[in-house]
Design an enzyme around this catalytic site. Structure first.
Site, PDB file in Angstrom:
ATOM      1  CD1 TRP A   8      23.469  63.620  24.738  1.00  0.00           C
ATOM      2  CD2 TRP A   8      23.153  62.465  26.640  1.00  0.00           C
ATOM      3  NE1 TRP A   8      22.770  62.467  24.427  1.00  0.00           N
ATOM      4  CE2 TRP A   8      22.561  61.749  25.582  1.00  0.00           C
ATOM      5  CE3 TRP A   8      23.079  61.936  27.934  1.00  0.00           C
ATOM      6  CZ2 TRP A   8      21.909  60.529  25.766  1.00  0.00           C
ATOM      7  CZ3 TRP A   8      22.426  60.733  28.123  1.00  0.00           C
ATOM      8  CH2 TRP A   8      21.850  60.036  27.043  1.00  0.00           C
TER       9      TRP A   8
ATOM     10  CB  SER B 195      40.104  72.671  27.446  1.00  0.00           C
ATOM     11  OG  SER B 195      38.957  73.397  27.127  1.00  0.00           O
TER      12      SER B 195
ATOM     13  CG  ASP C 159      32.992  69.962  26.197  1.00  0.00           C
ATOM     14  OD1 ASP C 159      32.630  69.560  27.320  1.00  0.00           O
ATOM     15  OD2 ASP C 159      33.074  71.169  25.905  1.00  0.00           O
ATOM     16  N   GLY C 160      30.640  67.687  26.497  1.00  0.00           N
ATOM     17  CA  GLY C 160      29.184  67.832  26.477  1.00  0.00           C
ATOM     18  C   GLY C 160      28.417  66.712  27.169  1.00  0.00           C
TER      19      GLY C 160
ATOM     20  CG  HIS D  81      30.767  61.553  32.749  1.00  0.00           C
ATOM     21  ND1 HIS D  81      31.269  62.497  31.881  1.00  0.00           N
ATOM     22  CD2 HIS D  81      30.650  62.191  33.948  1.00  0.00           C
ATOM     23  CE1 HIS D  81      31.448  63.653  32.528  1.00  0.00           C
ATOM     24  NE2 HIS D  81      31.075  63.482  33.784  1.00  0.00           N
TER      25      HIS D  81
ATOM     26  NE  ARG E  25      34.837  68.115  35.061  1.00  0.00           N
ATOM     27  CZ  ARG E  25      34.077  68.016  33.981  1.00  0.00           C
ATOM     28  NH1 ARG E  25      33.070  67.162  33.953  1.00  0.00           N
ATOM     29  NH2 ARG E  25      34.293  68.756  32.924  1.00  0.00           N
TER      30      ARG E  25
ATOM     31  NE  ARG F 129      36.466  76.151  27.067  1.00  0.00           N
ATOM     32  CZ  ARG F 129      35.191  76.521  27.043  1.00  0.00           C
ATOM     33  NH1 ARG F 129      34.817  77.570  26.360  1.00  0.00           N
ATOM     34  NH2 ARG F 129      34.288  75.846  27.734  1.00  0.00           N
TER      35      ARG F 129
ATOM     36  CG  LEU G 159      43.302  53.377  16.251  1.00  0.00           C
ATOM     37  CD1 LEU G 159      43.405  54.627  15.388  1.00  0.00           C
ATOM     38  CD2 LEU G 159      41.875  53.255  16.815  1.00  0.00           C
TER      39      LEU G 159
ATOM     40  CD  GLU H 191      44.063  71.689  33.827  1.00  0.00           C
ATOM     41  OE1 GLU H 191      43.716  70.893  32.935  1.00  0.00           O
ATOM     42  OE2 GLU H 191      45.248  72.068  33.969  1.00  0.00           O
TER      43      GLU H 191
HETATM   44  C1  FPP Z   1      33.363  66.374  29.089  1.00  0.00           C
HETATM   45  O1  FPP Z   1      32.034  66.423  29.409  1.00  0.00           O
HETATM   46  C2  FPP Z   1      33.957  65.058  29.233  1.00  0.00           C
HETATM   47  C3  FPP Z   1      34.848  64.687  30.214  1.00  0.00           C
HETATM   48  C4  FPP Z   1      35.226  65.512  31.350  1.00  0.00           C
HETATM   49  C5  FPP Z   1      35.508  63.422  30.194  1.00  0.00           C
HETATM   50  C6  FPP Z   1      35.349  62.601  28.955  1.00  0.00           C
HETATM   51  C7  FPP Z   1      34.971  61.278  29.422  1.00  0.00           C
HETATM   52  C8  FPP Z   1      34.271  60.360  28.723  1.00  0.00           C
HETATM   53  C9  FPP Z   1      33.880  60.476  27.312  1.00  0.00           C
HETATM   54  C10 FPP Z   1      33.828  59.152  29.386  1.00  0.00           C
HETATM   55  C11 FPP Z   1      34.916  58.502  30.148  1.00  0.00           C
HETATM   56  C12 FPP Z   1      35.820  57.737  29.276  1.00  0.00           C
HETATM   57  C13 FPP Z   1      36.926  57.202  29.763  1.00  0.00           C
HETATM   58  C14 FPP Z   1      37.738  56.242  28.964  1.00  0.00           C
HETATM   59  C15 FPP Z   1      37.363  57.588  31.117  1.00  0.00           C
HETATM   60  P1  FPP Z   1      31.605  67.475  30.511  1.00  0.00           P
HETATM   61  O2  FPP Z   1      31.355  66.739  31.780  1.00  0.00           O
HETATM   62  O3  FPP Z   1      32.613  68.563  30.630  1.00  0.00           O
HETATM   63  O4  FPP Z   1      30.293  68.007  29.885  1.00  0.00           O
HETATM   64  P2  FPP Z   1      29.656  69.451  30.115  1.00  0.00           P
HETATM   65  O5  FPP Z   1      30.637  70.459  29.592  1.00  0.00           O
HETATM   66  O6  FPP Z   1      28.397  69.383  29.303  1.00  0.00           O
HETATM   67  O7  FPP Z   1      29.390  69.579  31.589  1.00  0.00           O
END
Ligand code: FPP
Length: 258
Positions: free
Chosen positions: A33, A204, A28-29, A45, A79, A202, A139, A75
């Protein structure tokens, strides 16, 4: 000296006396970032994928057996369209670019989540990753894609209800094992440690059933900053936890008995 002994020495030196068999990651984040740097969310991302690569390498190095990553939730489809397209594109590229290296590193890829409504190209890629790596013994990387724990549990309940309706199962035969056996994770051990970055605390809709006795570590860093040091910090924290699985300490139960 055997590789296992070297690893044990290294983890002991780091203060890690017990390592989890299965780590699950809530990455998350990414958006925050990017926003903090005035960059588009997609850049967050993209950097998130690099952090994912570091996480996989650290898990291999630390001889973790299972690493589950929450890459796209059921969910996440709600977006904005271009963000969904970007995330799908990143998954596409991750599998295209990294599958050979994962395979060469003896990583077995597994995918959990609903497959029914996925586009044929995404589904084909996920299935290819599973097929190519199915005999690997290192792994196990479990990619949660289009995953939602409530949906997963509902699907298991539906499967059991169908068996009851067909007279193949009696209602009193439905127990926790019967449900667990029909989850996407049926042959995967429950996570011992769930790490979530970004400071949010959380689940989620992630592994709700499987997390019954998991330990949680919430890291204050944003996912694109995750690295080996962050993984080790989480493992050090985990090593200090006392896991009782609903039981009492043996010493305590002896006291109660006396
Ligand atoms: C949360 O950040 C992350 C996601 C919704 C997806 C996680 C995805 C990756 C790490 C990259 C994609 C990797 C693959 C293999 C598809 P957020 O967008 O919710 O961040 P925020 O809460 O700061 O807005």
């Amino acid at each position: 000296m055997a590789e296992g002994d070297l690893l044990e020495m290294a983890t002991t030196a780091l203060g890690i006396k017990t390592t989890p068999r299965h780590i699950a990651l809530i990455m998350d984040g990414n958006g925050r970032w990017a926003a903090a740097r005035g960059l588009p969310r997609l850049e967050g991302h993209r950097r998130g994928v690099e952090a994912l690569r570091r996480a996989v390498r650290a898990a291999i190095e630390l001889k973790i057996s299972y690493l589950t990553v929450y890459s796209f939730s059921a969910e996440n489809w709600s977006r904005p369209r271009d963000e969904v397209q970007s995330l799908l594109g990143l998954l596409h590229r991750f599998i295209r670019n990294d599958l050979n290296e994962l395979h060469a590193s003896n990583v077995r890829v597994r995918v959990i989540g609903a497959r029914a409504d996925l586009s044929p190209d995404i589904l084909g890629l996920l299935e290819e990753a599973e097929r190519v790596t199915q005999a690997n013994t290192g792994l196990t990387l479990v990619v949660a894609f289009n995953y939602g724990a409530r949906q997963e549990i509902a699907a298991a309940a539906r499967a059991l209800a169908e068996m009851v309706a067909q007279g193949r199962l009696a209602p009193n035969e439905i127990d926790a094992d019967a449900i667990a056996a029909r989850l996407d994770t049926a042959d995967i051990p429950d996570p011992d440690l769930i790490i979530r970055t970004s400071g949010e605390q959380r689940l989620s809709n992630f592994l709700l059933w499987q997390a019954a006795y998991a330990e949680f570590v919430f890291l204050p860093i944003l996912w694109p900053d995750f690295d080996r040091a962050a993984m080790i910090a989480a493992l050090q924290e985990y090593a200090h936890r006392e896991r009782r699985f609903g039981r009492v300490e043996p010493a305590l139960s002896a006291k109660t008995a006396s």
